[in-house]
Design an enzyme around this catalytic site. Structure first.
Site, short mmCIF file in Angstrom:
data_model
loop_
_atom_site.label_atom_id
_atom_site.label_comp_id
_atom_site.label_asym_id
_atom_site.label_seq_id
_atom_site.Cartn_x
_atom_site.Cartn_y
_atom_site.Cartn_z
CG MET A 262 -1.84 1.14 1.35
SD MET A 262 -2.99 1.26 -0.06
CE MET A 262 -3.16 3.03 -0.18
CG ASN A 264 -0.29 3.67 3.51
OD1 ASN A 264 -1.47 3.68 3.22
ND2 ASN A 264 0.36 2.58 3.88
CG HIS A 296 2.26 -0.95 -8.21
ND1 HIS A 296 1.57 -1.05 -9.39
CD2 HIS A 296 1.34 -0.57 -7.28
CE1 HIS A 296 0.30 -0.76 -9.20
NE2 HIS A 296 0.12 -0.47 -7.92
CD GLU A 297 2.27 -0.49 -3.62
OE1 GLU A 297 1.55 0.52 -3.50
OE2 GLU A 297 1.85 -1.56 -4.10
CG HIS A 300 0.44 3.95 -6.37
ND1 HIS A 300 -0.53 4.28 -7.29
CD2 HIS A 300 0.22 2.64 -6.06
CE1 HIS A 300 -1.30 3.22 -7.54
NE2 HIS A 300 -0.86 2.21 -6.81
CD GLU A 319 -3.95 0.91 -7.80
OE1 GLU A 319 -2.90 0.46 -8.30
OE2 GLU A 319 -4.03 1.33 -6.62
N1 TRP Z 1 -3.42 0.59 -3.69
C1 TRP Z 1 -2.73 -0.64 -3.44
C2 TRP Z 1 -1.83 -0.90 -4.62
O1 TRP Z 1 -2.28 -0.97 -5.74
C3 TRP Z 1 -3.56 -1.84 -3.25
C4 TRP Z 1 -4.63 -1.87 -2.24
C5 TRP Z 1 -5.88 -1.48 -2.39
C6 TRP Z 1 -4.60 -2.51 -1.00
N2 TRP Z 1 -6.66 -1.85 -1.33
C7 TRP Z 1 -5.88 -2.48 -0.48
C8 TRP Z 1 -3.60 -3.12 -0.30
C9 TRP Z 1 -6.21 -3.11 0.71
C10 TRP Z 1 -3.92 -3.72 0.90
C11 TRP Z 1 -5.20 -3.73 1.40
O2 TRP Z 1 -0.67 -1.01 -4.49
ZN ZN Z 2 -1.52 0.27 -7.01
#
Ligand code: TRP
Ligand code: ZN
Length: 867
Positions: A262, A264, A296-297, A300, A319
Site C-alpha cells: 500500500m 501510503n 509500483h508503490e 504511486h 492503478e
Molecule cells: N493501492 C494498493 C496498490 O495498488 C492496493 C490496495 C488497495 C490494497 N486496497 C488495499 C492493499 C487493501 C492492501 C489492502 O498497491
Molecule cells: Zn496500485
C-alpha cells in the site's frame, strides 16, 4: 442480512457538502482499547447544515464542535450525521478501537506483535468518523503514543517533528505530512523492528533517507528491497522526469496483509512477501516480484498520491497507470519480451476469465456495492493495457507530453479518468473520442481477420471485423478504437513494406469500425502476416493460421513477442484438437513438424535463456477454459498432459544437454543468471517426465544452494507426480516450519497437488503448525491454489472440492471477508461447467446466500452470480 447492502453508482457522484483542510490525530495505542482523538478543521461548501461522516465498527466516545460538546447528531451502523453545523468550525471526535479483534485487517489492527493500518479503500472510517472519500484532501498531523519498550518505533506519514518520553513507560512521536491527502493514504505503524537505512540524492540534489522496517532477525533479507527502491527512484527520474518530494521514504513489511502493498504517503506498508528475500528463502520469481511491487508503490507517489482519484469509480486512473509504469520499469531493467509475455498471460488467462464471469465490469465501473471487490485484474491489468494502447497510438514523446500536462493541470487534486485522457489528447493532438469507450465498455473484443492475396494485382487484403460479445453487466456493445499492430513477411523472412493508397503506412492499423478492409499494394508474393504484435490491444484474435505459417513466424518474425505468440497459437491448435480427440476416444496427436519447431527454439543460441523457457510454457488451464463455452476439465488436463509428455519424450536429449550445460558454479541474481536458472529448470520440468526424472529431481533438491533450484525440484516432482515427492515435501516442511513465508511455497504445492488423493491431504494440512486461516498469505497459498490452480481436483465430480471451499468461505466470511471475496471467484464461474457441476457449485453459493450475516463483499458476488 439484516439490511440489504446498497449499491453506489458512478453517475450519482456529487461533490462534497463540506471539506476538511486539516486533521490532527492522536493515537493512544493499546491491544484492546485504543483511543483516537481526531481534531479537524471543517469548512462548509454548500447549503446543507448536516455533516455526514462515515464510521464503522468502533465506539464513539465524544463529539465536540468548537470545543463544545455536540449532542445534536444521529448515528447508524455506518454513519454519523452532525446536525446544525455551518461555516468554518473545529470538530473533535474521540473513538475507541479494538485492534486485537480486528481480523479483517482493515483500519487499525495487530500484525504479529506490532500495530499497523490499512485504509484503502474505505478503512479510515474504522479509525474515526470522517469524510472518508478521496476528494476530501487534508493536511494530517499524527501523534502516536505507545509503550516504549514494546513499540520503540512509532511511524506515520510525512516528517517526524517531535518525540519524547511520557509517564508510565510510554513515549510518543509526532508526525506531520505537508502534502494534503485523502484519508485512504493515511498510515500508522508501531512495533519493534530491525531497520535497513540508506540515502538517495534526487536529481535536483535533495537527500532522501530511505528506511526499511522488518521483524527482528530479518535484516539479511532486506537488501534487494532497498536496491529495488533506489532503482525505482532513479528510473522515475530518467523515464518520467518525476522526483521524490519528501525527506524520508519508509517501507514496513508486515506478515498480516490482505493484498500486496500500500502506497501510503511516505510510509508504504508491504506484505512481507514483497520485501523479504535472500538466496536461501526466495526464488527468482520472488525477487522480480519484489522489484515490481516496490516500483509500483513508489510510482504511486505521483500517479495516485500527488494526483489522486476523485471517487472510487476512477480507481483505474491511478492503478492502470501505475501498473503500466511498473511494467515499463521491469521491462527497462530486465527482459522486455519476458515481461510482456507474462503480462499477456495474465490478460488472456485470469482477466479474460473475469470478463466472462458475473463480475464483468469496465475498467471504470458503473456500479459498486463493496469497493474492495473492484481491485481487480480488469481495473489493474486491463487498465494498464488501455494506457499502453494510448502509448502505442501517441508514441513515447507525445505520451510524456501528456503526462506533463496531466501533472500541470491536476497536481495536488483529485482527478478523473476523463481528465487523464483529455490531457493525453490535448498534448498530442490525437483524437481519442472513440477510444474513450474502453473506459465504459466491459468485455473482451474478438478481432476476426481474413486475408486474401491477388497475384495478378499484387494486392494483399486484410478484412478485419470486431465484435464484443455481451457480458453479464452490459448487453449492448459499440465498436472500439483498436490499435492493430501487424507486419507482412516474404518467404525469405524479410519484412514487406506496408503500402496503402500509394503511401507507406504505419504498422499500427486503426480499427474503428465493425468491419474494415485494408488493401496493401506492391506485395510481390503471398506474405505471411504477423497479427496483433506485442498484443497491441486486449482482444482475442481469430485468424486461420496454418501450422506452416505459425512455424514460419516462430523462426522469422522480427519481434520476440510475435515469435512466442506464434508458438502459443501452434500449441493452442493441438490442445484444441486433442481435447476433441479425448472426447471422441481417438488417438492424441502432436506432429513431428511441431516438435521440430520447438526443438529449433531450444537449440537456438541467439535467444535469451529466459525467453526460451517462456516458449515452453503451455497455455494454462485457466486460459484454455476461456476458449470454450462449456469446458471439459478432464479432457483439457489429458490434452495438456499429452503435449507435455510428447515434448519431454521427443526432446529429452536436447533438454538433458540444456540442463547439464546451464549448471552455474556460483549463485547471483542478475538477469543473466536468472535466465539460465529459468531455462535449466524448465528443462528439469520436462525431464521429470522421463525415466531419469526421479534421480535428476532428487539430485537437484539435494544439491541446491538457493530456493529457486529447490523449488524447481519440488514443482517438478509435484507436477510429474514422482514418488520422491513425499520425501521432498517432508524434508522441506521439517526445515522450514518456523518460517511462514517459505512454507507458503509448500502450501501452494499441497493446494495444487494433481494427485487424486489431494483433497484429504489438503484438509489435513490445515492443522499444520505453520498454517492459519487468519493469515491471508497462508490461506491464499493453500486454499487459493486449490480452487484456482487445481482444476481436476477442485472440479471433482463428487462436489467435495466445492464443498470444501464453501466450508472455508463460511469461516472467512466472519473473520476476513476481503480474503473470502477473492477466494470465491472460481465458484462464480459455474456457467462454464456441465449441469451436475453447476448445481453443485451453485449449492455452495446458495449456502452463503442463506447466511444472515453475509458480508457485503460476498453478498455482491454471490448475488450477481445467482441472479
Ligand atoms: N493501492 C494498493 C496498490 O495498488 C492496493 C490496495 C488497495 C490494497 N486496497 C488495499 C492493499 C487493501 C492492501 C489492502 O498497491
Ligand atoms: Zn496500485
Amino acid at each position: 442480512m439484516s439490511q440489504q447492502p446498497q449499491a453506489k453508482f458512478r453517475s450519482d457522484y456529487q461533490s462534497p457538502e463540506f471539506t476538511i483542510s486539516d486533521i490532527d490525530l492522536v493515537f493512544d495505542l493499546d491491544d484492546t482499547k485504543t483511543f483516537v482523538s481526531a481534531t479537524s478543521k471543517v469548512q462548509q461548501l454548500k447549503q446543507s447544515t448536516d455533516l455526514l461522516l462515515e464510521g464503522e465498527g468502533m465506539i464513539l466516545v465524544s463529539v465536540k464542535v468548537n470545543d463544545v460538546d455536540h449532542s445534536d447528531y444521529t448515528q447508524s451502523d455506518t454513519q454519523l450525521t452532525l446536525h446544525n453545523v455551518s461555516g468554518d468550525f473545529t470538530l473533535t471526535i474521540v473513538t475507541e478501537l479494538n485492534p486485537q479483534e480486528n481480523t479483517a485487517l482493515e483500519g487499525l489492527y495487530k500484525s504479529g506483535d506490532g500495530f499497523c493500518t490499512q485504509c484503502e479503500a474505505e478503512g479510515f472510517r474504522r479509525i474515526t468518523y470522517y469524510m472518508d472519500r478521496p476528494d476530501v484532501l487534508a493536511r494530517f498531523t499524527t501523534k502516536v503514543i505507545a509503550d516504549k519498550e514494546a513499540y520503540p518505533h512509532l511511524l506515520s506519514n510525512g516528517n517526524r517533528i517531535n518525540h519524547g518520553d511520557l509517564e508510565g513507560g510510554k513515549h510518543f512521536v509526532h508526525w506531520q505530512d505537508p502534502f494534503p491527502k485523502p484519508a485512504y493514504l493515511f498510515a500508522l505503524v508501531a512495533g519493534n523492528f530491525d531497520v535497513l537505512t540508506d540515502t538517495y540524492k534526487t536529481k535536483s540534489g535533495r537527500d532522501v533517507s530511505l528506511e526499511i522496517y522488518v521483524d527482528q532477525g530479518n535484516l539479511d533479507r532486506t537488501p534487494h528491497a532497498m536496491t529495488s527502491l533506489i532503482n525505482s527512484m532513479k528510473w522515475d527520474e530518467d523515464r518520467f522526469d518525476l522526483e521524490y518530494d519528501l525527506d524520508i521514504y519508509m517501507i514496513v513489511a508486515v506478515d498480516f496483509f490482505n493484498m500486496g502493498a500500500m502506497e501510503n504517503k511516505g510510509l508504504n506498508v508491504f506484505n512481507s512477501k514483497f520485501v523479504l528475500a535472500k538466496q536461501e528463502t526466495a526464488t527468482d520469481t520472488d525477487y522480480l516480484g519484489i522489484e515490481a511491487v516496490i516500483g509500483h508503490e513508489y510510482f504511486h507517489n505521483w500517479t495516485g498520491n500527488r494526483v489522486t482519484c476523485r471517487d472510487w469509480f476512477q480507481l483505474s486512473l491511478k492503478e492502470g497507470l501505475t501498473v503500466f509504469r511498473d511494467q515499463e520499469f521491469s521491462s527497462d531493467l530486465g527482459s522486455r519480451s519476458v515481461n510482456r509475455i507474462n503480462n499477456v498471460r495474465t490478460m488472456r488467462g485470469p482477466q479474460f476469465a473475469e470478463d466472462a464471469s458475473p463480475m464483468a465490469h469496465p475498467i471504470r465501473p458503473e456500479k459498486v456495492i463493496e469497493m474492495n471487490n473492484f481491485y481487480t485484474l480488469t481495473v489493474y491489468e486491463k487498465g494498464s493495457e488501455v494506457i499502453r494502447m494510448m502509448h502505442t497510438l501517441l508514441g513515447e514523446v507525445n505520451f510524456q507530453k501528456g503526462m506533463k500536462l496531466y501533472f500541470e493541470r491536476h497536481d495536488g487534486t483529485a482527478a478523473t479518468c476523463e481528465d487523464f485522457v483529455l490531457a493525453m489528447e490535448n498534448a498530442s493532438g490525437v483524437d481519442l473520442t472513440q477510444f474513450r469507450r474502453w473506459y465504459s465498455q466491459s468485455g473482451t473484443p474478438v478481432l476476426s481477420v481474413i486475408s486474401e492475396y491477388h497475384q495478378d494485382t499484387q494486392e494483399y487484403t486484410l478484412t478485419v471485423k470486431q465484435n464484443t460479445p455481451a457480458t453479464e453487466d452490459q448487453a449492448d456493445k459499440l465498436p472500439l478504437h483498436i490499435p492493430l499492430d501487424i507486419e507482412l513477411y516474404a518467404q525469405d523472412g524479410s519484412a514487406i513494406e506496408l503500402r496503402c493508397n500509394n503511401k507507406e503506412v504505419n504498422n499500427v492499423l486503426n480499427i474503428t469500425e465493425e468491419k474494415q478492409t485494408f488493401v496493401f499494394q506492391q506485395v510481390s508474393e503471398k506474405p505471411v502476416v504477423s497479427l496483433l504484435r506485442e498484443f497491441s490491444a486486449p482482444v482475442k484474435l481469430d485468424y486461420a493460421y496454418t501450422d506452416a505459417e505459425l512455424i514460419f513466424l516462430m523462426v522469422n518474425a522480427k519481434n520476440d513477442f510475435a515469435r512466442w505468440d506464434a508458438g502459443q497459437m501452434l500449441l493452442a491448435n493441438y490442445i484444441r484438437a486433442n481435447i476433441g480427440h479425448v472426447q471422441n476416444n481417438e488417438a492424441l496427436v502432436l506432429p513431428e513438424a511441431v516438435v521440430d519447431a520447438f526443438r529449433g527454439v531450444l537449440l537456438n543460441t541467439d535467444l535469451e535463456h529466459a525467453y526460451i523457457a517462456e516458449m515452453f510454457v503451455l497455455p494454462s488451464h485457466n486460459e484454455i477454459t476461456g476458449w470454450f463455452d462449456t469446458v471439459d476439465v478432464d479432457a483439457i488436463d489429458q490434452a495438456l498432459g499429452f503435449i507435455k509428455q510428447t515434448l519431454a519424450t521427443e526432446l529429452k536429449d536436447e533438454f538433458s544437454a540444456t540442463y547439464h550445460s546451464l549448471k552455474q558454479s556460483s549463485y547471483s541474481v542478475d538477469h543473466d543468471a536468472i535466465g539460465k536458472r529459468a531455462l535449466r529448470n524448465c528443462a528439469l520440468m520436462y525431464l521429470a517426465k522421463t525415466p531419469v526424472g526421479e534421480q535428476l529431481v532428487k539430485a537437484q533438491y539435494d544439491s541446491a544452494d538457493n530456493m529457486t533450484d529447490t523449488m524447481a525440484a519440488m514443482v517438478s516432482a509435484n507436477a510429474a507426480e514422482l514418488s520422491i515427492r513425499e520425501t521432498l515435501m517432508n524434508d522441506f516442511s521439517e526445515k522450514w516450519s518456523h518460517d511462514g513465508l517459505v512454507m507458503d511455497k509448500w502450501f501452494i504445492l499441497q493446494g495444487s497437488n494433481p494427485s487424486v488423493a489431494a483433497l484429504s491431504t489438503i484438509k489435513a494440512t490445515m492443522s499444520h503448525q505453520a498454517f492459519s486461516l487468519k493469515n491471508p498469505n497462508r490461506t491464499r497459498s493453500l486454499i487459493g491454489s486449490f480452487a484456482a490452480n487445481n482444476a481436476v481436483n477442485f472440479h471433482a465430480k463428487s462436489g467435495e472440492g466445492y464443498a470444501f471451499l464453501g466450508e472455508v468461505l463460511l469461516e472467512l466470511n466472519e473473520s476476513n471477508p476481503q480474503v473470502a471475496s477473492r477466494l470465491i471467484d472460481p465458484l462464480l464461474k459455474f456457467k462454464k461447467y456441465d449441469h451436475d457441476r453447476q448445481d453443485l457449485m451453485k449449492a455452495q453459493l446458495q449456502r452463503l446466500a442463506d447466511l444472515d450475516n453475509l458480508a457485503k463483499d460476498l453478498f455482491e458476488k454471490v448475488n450477481k452470480a445467482l441472479a
